[in-house]
Design an enzyme around this catalytic site. Structure first.
Site: not given
Ligand code: FE2
Length: 415
Positions: A55, A57, A152, A210, A213, A309
């Protein structure tokens, strides 16, 4: 040409010390194997399959420093999501590639050979996705990259977000992403979870959401995601990332749910450094640290992996692609350091990540698999973790990607 790597301490294998590699594959593992034209002494060091970062980005890495924006504000998750569009409008295919390459180099140079990256597709131009699809092909010799079509800014919070995800899947993304806790109402979060599963089934893609979170224990999109993949028999191809709110769930709910996770075979990814930084921001004390129930998942046989991440992005200013750092932080936060637990702690950044990525058939140190492995600067698992040792070498298809010398001293300390 046949190559023999000998004098190795092989992770999760108590007897073998040698491996023979031919045509990029492992052909033998054992002891006293036949002589080969080339023989490489691994000097008793620990050998394991490459680190997996499941995971990351890659379209965000280094945007914090390099795009010269005003910084990450106070450092909460939702604030960073609000800041991101300002960063996004400055991206070009070239800038995404340039920064992503830095992030990939950080990871590969520290033993990672598999990355799953979430790429923001709430962008009608698909700038980052186009860059990443090209990089995935161009860098195959260094690293396997899986791409998640990640909305996102939401499937519904962002107008047309769901359709952009679908288009990204048609363009070649490997997995469907989502962010139900960011949708403007629970109903839309739930709708997005239904969409995610429907799109995955329609296009035969993996799932990585996701999910929850947030510290809000009432954020329960995980329950719906798990139910849908359970009913479709799709759990082993699906992953719930973060699931921070599950760390705030009460036990009667959590244990009921863990029974259902076992049934569905849903995978989990925890990002310990990132969420320790982002969560608990509305708490005074005691202050939650954002971790899902990693210890209980491991004890229940539910697959869970650790991930980086972020590297220097609006969500998290630190990060350097060193999975040993993630493991070290994660085992502290999850309190998993008993002698029994330490024996398999490395699974959290190797085998368990490979299961999340659904690559376990081609991953691992076994005869017939690709000769991909790393060499750590220690011979025991416990000492390797305690000292947070470096990766001395990474081998891919039987060839060195890199080799690093142990630290040398000009003047060594004498006691
Ligand atoms: Fe993430």
């Amino acid at each position: 040409m046949k190559k023999k790597f000998f004098n190795a301490k092989i992770y999760r294998n108590d007897t073998a010390t040698e491996m023979i590699v031919e045509d990029g594959k492992i052909t033998h593992i054992g002891t006293n194997l036949p002589k080969c034209e080339e023989e490489i002494d691994l000097e008793g060091k620990l050998v394991m399959p490459p680190y997996v970062d499941p995971h990351l980005h890659l379209d965000y890495v280094y945007t914090l420093s390099e795009l010269g924006q005003e910084g990450a504000g106070s450092g909460t998750l939702f604030e960073a999501i609000e800041l991101w569009p300002k960063f996004k409008e400055t991206l070009t295919v070239e800038s995404v590639k340039r920064l992503a390459l830095k992030g990939i180099k950080d990871e590969v140079s520290q033993g990672v050979q598999h990355i799953r990256t979430h790429i923001d597709v709430t962008d009608p131009n698909f700038t980052a996705l186009k860059a990443m699809l090209e990089m995935k092909e161009d860098l195959k010799h260094l690293v396997d990259i899986q791409i998640v079509a990640f909305p996102q800014e939401g499937m519904y919070m962002f107008k047309g977000g769901r359709d952009l995800v679908e288009e990204a899947l048609k363009m070649g993304a490997d997995a469907v992403g989502g962010i139900p806790h960011y949708e403007p109402a629970r109903e839309f979060g739930e709708k997005s979870v239904h969409d995610i599963v429907e799109l995955a089934l329609k296009y035969d893609k993996l799932i990585d959401v996701h999910c929850d979170e947030t510290d809000d224990p009432h954020s329960r999109f995980l329950e719906l995601l798990n139910a849908l993949v359970l009913m479709e028999g799709y759990g082993s191809r699906s992953t719930a990332s973060h699931t921070c709110s599950f760390g705030s769930a009460d036990d009667s709910y959590a244990f009921r749910m863990m029974d259902l996770f076992k049934k569905s075979k849903l995978n989990f990814i925890s990002c310990p450094t990132e969420n320790a930084y982002l969560q608990g921001r509305q708490d005074t004390y005691p202050k939650r640290r954002g971790l899902t129930r990693v210890k209980e998942f491991l004890e229940s046989g539910i697959n869970v992996a650790f991930a980086q991440d972020s590297i220097n992005d609006p969500w998290y200013p630190m990060g350097n692609g060193n999975m040993m750092n993630i493991l070290d932080n994660g085992i502290h936060l999850a309190q998993i350091m008993s002698p029994e637990e330490v024996k398999t702690n490395f699974d959290l950044i190797t085998y368990n990540g490979a299961r999340c990525l659904n690559i376990q058939d081609g991953y691992g140190l076994e005869v017939g698999k690709r000769a991909n492995f790393i060499v750590l600067n220690e011979s025991s698992v416990y000492e390797a973790i305690r000292k947070r040792v470096d990766v001395l070498a990474s081998v891919r298809g039987g060839e060195y990607l890199f080799k690093r010398k142990e630290t040398e001293y000009d003047i060594s300390l004498e006691l």
